[in-house]
Enzyme design. Structure first.
Site, PDB file in Angstrom:
ATOM      1  N   TYR A 176     -30.061  63.787 -29.640  1.00 56.58           N
ATOM      2  CA  TYR A 176     -29.215  63.232 -30.711  1.00 56.58           C
ATOM      3  C   TYR A 176     -29.506  61.739 -30.921  1.00 56.58           C
ATOM      4  O   TYR A 176     -29.015  61.145 -31.876  1.00 56.58           O
ATOM      5  CB  TYR A 176     -27.724  63.407 -30.397  1.00 56.58           C
ATOM      6  CG  TYR A 176     -27.219  64.826 -30.278  1.00 56.58           C
ATOM      7  CD1 TYR A 176     -28.014  65.915 -30.615  1.00 56.58           C
ATOM      8  CD2 TYR A 176     -25.936  65.084 -29.807  1.00 56.58           C
ATOM      9  CE1 TYR A 176     -27.547  67.214 -30.480  1.00 56.58           C
ATOM     10  CE2 TYR A 176     -25.457  66.382 -29.673  1.00 56.58           C
ATOM     11  CZ  TYR A 176     -26.278  67.437 -30.009  1.00 56.58           C
ATOM     12  OH  TYR A 176     -25.802  68.729 -29.873  1.00 56.58           O
ATOM     13  N   HIS A 210     -30.658  72.103 -22.948  1.00 58.50           N
ATOM     14  CA  HIS A 210     -30.247  72.229 -24.357  1.00 58.50           C
ATOM     15  C   HIS A 210     -30.574  73.605 -24.949  1.00 58.50           C
ATOM     16  O   HIS A 210     -29.752  74.193 -25.647  1.00 58.50           O
ATOM     17  CB  HIS A 210     -30.907  71.112 -25.177  1.00 58.50           C
ATOM     18  CG  HIS A 210     -30.180  70.760 -26.431  1.00 58.50           C
ATOM     19  ND1 HIS A 210     -30.125  69.488 -26.940  1.00 58.50           N
ATOM     20  CD2 HIS A 210     -29.465  71.515 -27.298  1.00 58.50           C
ATOM     21  CE1 HIS A 210     -29.410  69.481 -28.047  1.00 58.50           C
ATOM     22  NE2 HIS A 210     -29.003  70.703 -28.291  1.00 58.50           N
TER      23      HIS A 210
HETATM   24  N1  LIG Z   1     -25.919  72.817 -27.784  1.00 58.89           N
HETATM   25  C1  LIG Z   1     -26.327  73.008 -29.024  1.00 58.89           C
HETATM   26  O1  LIG Z   1     -27.358  73.627 -29.256  1.00 58.89           O
HETATM   27  C2  LIG Z   1     -25.539  72.448 -30.142  1.00 58.89           C
HETATM   28  C3  LIG Z   1     -24.477  71.601 -29.887  1.00 58.89           C
HETATM   29  N2  LIG Z   1     -23.720  71.074 -30.899  1.00 58.89           N
HETATM   30  C4  LIG Z   1     -22.560  70.227 -30.527  1.00 58.89           C
HETATM   31  O2  LIG Z   1     -21.389  70.779 -31.120  1.00 58.89           O
HETATM   32  C5  LIG Z   1     -20.747  69.773 -31.909  1.00 58.89           C
HETATM   33  C6  LIG Z   1     -19.997  70.379 -33.078  1.00 58.89           C
HETATM   34  O3  LIG Z   1     -20.851  71.065 -33.956  1.00 58.89           O
HETATM   35  P1  LIG Z   1     -21.276  70.524 -35.391  1.00 58.89           P
HETATM   36  O4  LIG Z   1     -22.557  71.168 -35.717  1.00 58.89           O
HETATM   37  O5  LIG Z   1     -21.177  69.068 -35.420  1.00 58.89           O
HETATM   38  O6  LIG Z   1     -20.232  71.203 -36.374  1.00 58.89           O
HETATM   39  P2  LIG Z   1     -18.637  71.312 -36.516  1.00 58.89           P
HETATM   40  O7  LIG Z   1     -18.325  72.752 -36.653  1.00 58.89           O
HETATM   41  O8  LIG Z   1     -17.949  70.506 -35.489  1.00 58.89           O
HETATM   42  O9  LIG Z   1     -18.396  70.687 -37.965  1.00 58.89           O
HETATM   43  C7  LIG Z   1     -18.549  69.327 -38.230  1.00 58.89           C
HETATM   44  C8  LIG Z   1     -18.331  69.150 -39.733  1.00 58.89           C
HETATM   45  O10 LIG Z   1     -16.995  69.520 -40.084  1.00 58.89           O
HETATM   46  C9  LIG Z   1     -16.325  68.418 -40.692  1.00 58.89           C
HETATM   47  N3  LIG Z   1     -14.925  68.429 -40.219  1.00 58.89           N
HETATM   48  C10 LIG Z   1     -14.456  68.011 -39.019  1.00 58.89           C
HETATM   49  N4  LIG Z   1     -13.138  68.212 -38.911  1.00 58.89           N
HETATM   50  C11 LIG Z   1     -12.736  68.756 -40.088  1.00 58.89           C
HETATM   51  C12 LIG Z   1     -11.474  69.172 -40.597  1.00 58.89           C
HETATM   52  N5  LIG Z   1     -10.379  69.081 -39.849  1.00 58.89           N
HETATM   53  N6  LIG Z   1     -11.418  69.691 -41.848  1.00 58.89           N
HETATM   54  C13 LIG Z   1     -12.542  69.790 -42.590  1.00 58.89           C
HETATM   55  N7  LIG Z   1     -13.765  69.422 -42.172  1.00 58.89           N
HETATM   56  C14 LIG Z   1     -13.869  68.904 -40.920  1.00 58.89           C
HETATM   57  C15 LIG Z   1     -17.089  67.197 -40.257  1.00 58.89           C
HETATM   58  O11 LIG Z   1     -16.986  66.181 -41.216  1.00 58.89           O
HETATM   59  P3  LIG Z   1     -16.716  64.639 -40.858  1.00 58.89           P
HETATM   60  O12 LIG Z   1     -17.423  64.314 -39.590  1.00 58.89           O
HETATM   61  O13 LIG Z   1     -17.204  63.914 -42.044  1.00 58.89           O
HETATM   62  O14 LIG Z   1     -15.235  64.543 -40.677  1.00 58.89           O
HETATM   63  C16 LIG Z   1     -18.510  67.724 -40.181  1.00 58.89           C
HETATM   64  O15 LIG Z   1     -19.096  67.764 -41.471  1.00 58.89           O
HETATM   65  C17 LIG Z   1     -21.898  68.861 -32.318  1.00 58.89           C
HETATM   66  O16 LIG Z   1     -21.443  67.630 -32.847  1.00 58.89           O
HETATM   67  C18 LIG Z   1     -22.670  68.790 -31.024  1.00 58.89           C
HETATM   68  O17 LIG Z   1     -22.039  67.891 -30.139  1.00 58.89           O
HETATM   69  C19 LIG Z   1     -23.985  71.414 -32.199  1.00 58.89           C
HETATM   70  C20 LIG Z   1     -25.033  72.231 -32.515  1.00 58.89           C
HETATM   71  C21 LIG Z   1     -25.896  72.820 -31.507  1.00 58.89           C
HETATM   72  O1  LIG Z   2     -27.397  69.992 -32.623  1.00 59.16           O
HETATM   73  C1  LIG Z   2     -27.906  70.538 -31.663  1.00 59.16           C
HETATM   74  O2  LIG Z   2     -27.473  70.371 -30.504  1.00 59.16           O
HETATM   75  C2  LIG Z   2     -29.079  71.416 -31.818  1.00 59.16           C
HETATM   76  O3  LIG Z   2     -29.465  72.018 -30.865  1.00 59.16           O
HETATM   77  C3  LIG Z   2     -29.820  71.586 -33.106  1.00 59.16           C
HETATM   78  O4  LIG Z   2     -30.530  72.817 -33.099  1.00 59.16           O
HETATM   79  C4  LIG Z   2     -29.005  71.579 -34.321  1.00 59.16           C
HETATM   80  O5  LIG Z   2     -28.208  72.749 -34.247  1.00 59.16           O
HETATM   81  C5  LIG Z   2     -29.855  71.576 -35.557  1.00 59.16           C
HETATM   82  O6  LIG Z   2     -29.409  72.046 -36.528  1.00 59.16           O
HETATM   83  C6  LIG Z   2     -31.211  70.996 -35.583  1.00 59.16           C
HETATM   84  O7  LIG Z   2     -31.784  71.275 -36.844  1.00 59.16           O
END
Ligand SMILES: NC(=O)C1=CN([C@@H]2O[C@H](COP(=O)(O)OP(=O)(O)OC[C@H]3O[C@@H](n4cnc5c(N)ncnc54)[C@H](OP(=O)(O)O)[C@@H]3O)[C@@H](O)[C@H]2O)C=CC1
Ligand SMILES: O=C(O)C(=O)[C@@H](O)[C@H](O)C(=O)CO
Length: 280
Positions: free
Chosen positions: A49, A110
């Site tokens: 990240y 990851h």
């Molecule tokens: N291990 C892995 O492979 C992965 C891990 N992750 C982790 O999981 C976390 C969460 O997943 P992520 O992909 O960010 O998606 P989320 O499902 O947490 O959604 C985030 C989005 O939703 C919006 N949002 C947040 N709260 C609200 C609300 N109450 N009402 C409406 N919209 C809202 C945010 O906007 P805004 O910020 O503008 O408020 C942002 O656009 C990541 O940040 C990361 O830390 C994610 C993907 C893969």
């Molecule tokens: O956000 C993360 O932690 C990821 O592992 C990524 O795969 C993320 O989900 C992504 O969309 C990258 O294109």
């Protein structure tokens, strides 16, 4: 105080955490510090990240302002390109250095990247990093039962956390059952669908209206009610507080089942089946 859940080796986590993907720089640090001030104690980051420095700065500022360091679970993750033992150890050391903290509280692989065949070697490096005190607890992300079985057979050590894609369109019933049976905490990534149409789904909106809650709270309370730890990311203090409010919403069995029924076989947000997906 957020209620907690405990894994097989004693790791205790709040039932909701805070996602930081795309929170970077000064604005990101302000958002993360605000989240800690607002009550979040589990902070999720990753080497990939490129925000471990921002997370560390926010944590150090929050601790200087009075949050007890021992209450925080600061998490990062090992990228797929560094699964080889020496590269993994150097990457974990680099993650810790970037945060400016003495150690990370939780460190995860990851992605399994099974096609490269090195995730057991990476897991051995995480075990070593824990023994050295570089990290407090260790786990994985996106591991399927077959990958977890392989870790157990090769090392005798199971992860305390498995962080997977989990939201109403992809409810992960089998993975949740496997993790529960083995004392592994399932964390839910993209728990509110990363801004897709989930929060407008009529069933989610219906339950929200009936319960006097918001759609995001309903979806997060559904994850918690099924035993997962969602990691919603939100930039603003208002949304951060709204999402944390999900801990006070206890859904009935019927409500949980109605939301689980929204699941679809192709419900993933992107083409990221861990059996095939490669992320470095
Ligand atoms: N291990 C892995 O492979 C992965 C891990 N992750 C982790 O999981 C976390 C969460 O997943 P992520 O992909 O960010 O998606 P989320 O499902 O947490 O959604 C985030 C989005 O939703 C919006 N949002 C947040 N709260 C609200 C609300 N109450 N009402 C409406 N919209 C809202 C945010 O906007 P805004 O910020 O503008 O408020 C942002 O656009 C990541 O940040 C990361 O830390 C994610 C993907 C893969
Ligand atoms: O956000 C993360 O932690 C990821 O592992 C990524 O795969 C993320 O989900 C992504 O969309 C990258 O294109």
């Amino acid at each position: 105080m957020i209620p907690t859940t405990t894994a097989h080796a004693g790791l205790s986590l709040p039932v909701v955490g805070f996602g930081t993907y795309r929170l970077k720089g000064a604005g990101g640090a302000e958002a993360i510090e605000g989240a800690i001030r607002g009550g979040y104690r589990l902070i999720d980051s990753a080497f990939n990240y490129e925000n471990e420095g921002t997370v560390g700065a926010a944590v150090r500022a929050a601790v200087a302002a009075g949050t007890p360091r021992e209450e925080l679970v600061v998490t990062s993750k090992l990228p797929g390109r560094h699964h080889a033992h020496d590269a993994a150890i150097a990457t974990i050391e680099e993650s810790v250095a970037r945060t400016g903290l003495e150690r990370l509280d939780l460190y995860l692989i990851h992605w399994p990247n099974p096609g490269r065949g090195q995730y057991v070697e990476a897991w051995e490096a995480l075990i070593e990093a824990k023994e050295r005190g570089l990290v407090g607890a260790i786990g994985v992300c996106n591991f399927l039962p077959e990958h977890l079985d392989r870790l157990r057979e090769a090392t005798g050590v199971l992860p305390e956390v498995n962080q997977v894609e989990l939201h109403p369109y992809f409810p992960q019933e089998e993975q949740l059952a496997y993790d529960r049976e083995h004392g592994i905490i399932t964390q839910a990534w993209s728990p509110i669908g990363r801004g897709n149409d989930l929060l407008e789904h009529p069933e989610v909106v219906r339950i929200a209206q009936e319960r006097g809650a918001t759609p995001a709270q309903v979806v997060l309370a559904w994850a918690i009610g099924r035993g997962a730890v969602p990691l919603p990311k939100a930039a603003s203090p208002e949304r951060q507080a709204e999402n944390l409010g999900a801990v006070d919403l206890l859904l009935s069995g019927d409500e949980l089942a109605a939301i689980t029924a929204l699941g679809r076989p192709d419900g993933r947000l992107a083409d990221q089946d861990p059996a095939r997906y490669e992320e470095l």
